[in-house]
Design an enzyme around this catalytic site. Structure first.
Site, PDB file in Angstrom:
ATOM      1  N   GLY A  14       0.739  -1.432  -0.015  1.00  0.00           N
ATOM      2  CA  GLY A  14      -0.622  -0.013  -0.493  1.00  0.00           C
ATOM      3  C   GLY A  14       0.822   1.636  -0.341  1.00  0.00           C
ATOM      4  O   GLY A  14       1.549   1.266  -0.260  1.00  0.00           O
ATOM      5  N   GLY A  94      -1.930   3.449  12.196  1.00  0.00           N
ATOM      6  CA  GLY A  94      -1.864   4.683  11.875  1.00  0.00           C
ATOM      7  C   GLY A  94      -3.156   4.641  10.890  1.00  0.00           C
ATOM      8  O   GLY A  94      -2.983   5.353   9.742  1.00  0.00           O
ATOM      9  N   HIS A 150      -6.547  16.201   0.556  1.00  0.00           N
ATOM     10  CA  HIS A 150      -6.168  14.556   0.239  1.00  0.00           C
ATOM     11  C   HIS A 150      -6.278  14.375  -1.044  1.00  0.00           C
ATOM     12  O   HIS A 150      -6.803  14.904  -1.568  1.00  0.00           O
ATOM     13  CB  HIS A 150      -6.617  13.770   1.559  1.00  0.00           C
ATOM     14  CG  HIS A 150      -6.042  13.902   2.867  1.00  0.00           C
ATOM     15  ND1 HIS A 150      -6.933  14.536   3.586  1.00  0.00           N
ATOM     16  CD2 HIS A 150      -4.594  13.610   3.254  1.00  0.00           C
ATOM     17  CE1 HIS A 150      -6.123  15.024   4.796  1.00  0.00           C
ATOM     18  NE2 HIS A 150      -4.867  14.333   4.677  1.00  0.00           N
ATOM     19  N   LYS A 154      -8.231   8.626  -1.218  1.00  0.00           N
ATOM     20  CA  LYS A 154      -7.910   8.181   0.534  1.00  0.00           C
ATOM     21  C   LYS A 154     -10.019   7.886   0.550  1.00  0.00           C
ATOM     22  O   LYS A 154     -11.016   8.703   0.287  1.00  0.00           O
ATOM     23  CB  LYS A 154      -8.079   9.955   1.947  1.00  0.00           C
ATOM     24  CG  LYS A 154      -8.297   9.716   2.714  1.00  0.00           C
ATOM     25  CD  LYS A 154      -7.341  10.725   3.604  1.00  0.00           C
ATOM     26  CE  LYS A 154      -7.779  11.045   4.740  1.00  0.00           C
ATOM     27  NZ  LYS A 154      -6.891   9.974   5.272  1.00  0.00           N
ATOM     28  N   GLY A 160      -8.978  11.187   9.418  1.00  0.00           N
ATOM     29  CA  GLY A 160      -8.509  11.030  11.208  1.00  0.00           C
ATOM     30  C   GLY A 160      -8.281  12.414  12.312  1.00  0.00           C
ATOM     31  O   GLY A 160      -8.558  12.962  12.602  1.00  0.00           O
TER      32      GLY A 160
END
Length: 271
Positions: A14, A94, A150, A154, A160
């Site tokens: 990823g 994360g 972003h 996303k 977050g």
């Protein structure tokens, strides 16, 4: 010399998995002893051979992993965290976008192992979280807006990090109300996600705007405006490497901590 922290990285193919592997390759304080993927055809990344994701639970013990660092998506992250807790492996999370049930599962795991969860591992974002509440308190009654931007891949919105900023912002406003402030209309914490049509601003609301475009790494801007002035607090991440570096700093710090719930502020010496 202190032995390096032995790290496992799920989701190695990823965006953040590859960043973590690249960052670890240039450090002496961490050693990636396990990297897993759900893409069986994937080859080595940054010199690290990849294993199948299904083998993670057994490999955590076989490879003597100290800390698992997860930046995947909620469902596989929960599976990895539970496997780590069973294997007495500490965890850095994360991943974002958890629902209440998944968050409860993380909390349960933190009773069995050290778990550090953060929406953002950039030091600048931690500084922003510290000052946004102070700014909101000093500018009581000013209108507040949050704009986060972003890349187009996303999944969760708001991010977050945006939610963490809103928590600090709204907490400061609620404290102001308890100290004697008063507003008509909307209460503190009322979030308006974008605006359309006839949408006059209500007193106390916080506008939240999520932008998704291109390959933008991450921009968060808080706007406070009123009394013929405005204040903008902005954090811009130029490269995902900043998040990878912070996450591995967190892994080194977390290694050997007692079971419990931690955040990135603990790593940086925050309260």
């Amino acid at each position: 010399m202190t032995e390096p922290t032995r790290v496992a990285i799920p989701g190695a193919t990823g965006r953040m998995g590859e960043e973590l592997l690249a960052e670890a390759a240039g450090r002496d304080d961490v050693e990636v002893v396990l990297a897993t993927t759900r893409s069986p055809e994937a080859g080595p990344i940054a010199g690290v051979e990849l294993a199948g994701a299904d083998g993670l639970p057994a490999l955590l013990t076989e490879r003597d992993v100290d800390v698992l660092v997860d930046f995947t998506v909620p469902e596989p992250c929960i599976e990895a965290v539970e496997a780590a807790a069973d294997a007495d492996v500490d965890v850095v999370v994360g991943t974002t976008g958890f629902d209440s049930t998944e968050t409860a599962a993380l909390r349960e795991a933190s009773e069995r192992t050290a778990l550090l969860k953060a929406a953002n591992f950039a030091r600048g974002v931690q500084a922003l979280l510290q000052v946004v509440g102070e700014a909101a308190s000093a500018m009581e009654g000013y209108d507040a807006e949050l704009i986060e931007t972003h890349h187009n891949g996303k999944r969760d919105a708001p991010s977050g990090t945006a939610k963490a900023i809103l928590h600090e912002l709204e907490g400061a406003r609620e404290a102001g109300d308890r100290d004697g402030g008063d507003r008509d209309g909307a209460t503190d914490g009322d979030r308006v996600h974008g605006r359309e049509g006839h949408a006059p601003r209500r007193d106390g609301e916080v506008g939240v705007h999520a932008v998704r475009a291109g390959d933008i790494t991450g921009i968060h801007e808080v706007l406070l405006a009123g009394n013929h002035e405005e204040l903008r607090l902005t954090h811009r991440a130029e490269d995902r490497g900043v998040f990878a570096a912070g996450a591995l700093d967190a892994a080194v710090w977390l290694d050997g901590q007692p079971p419990g719930w931690y955040d990135f502020g603990d790593v940086l010496g925050g309260d």
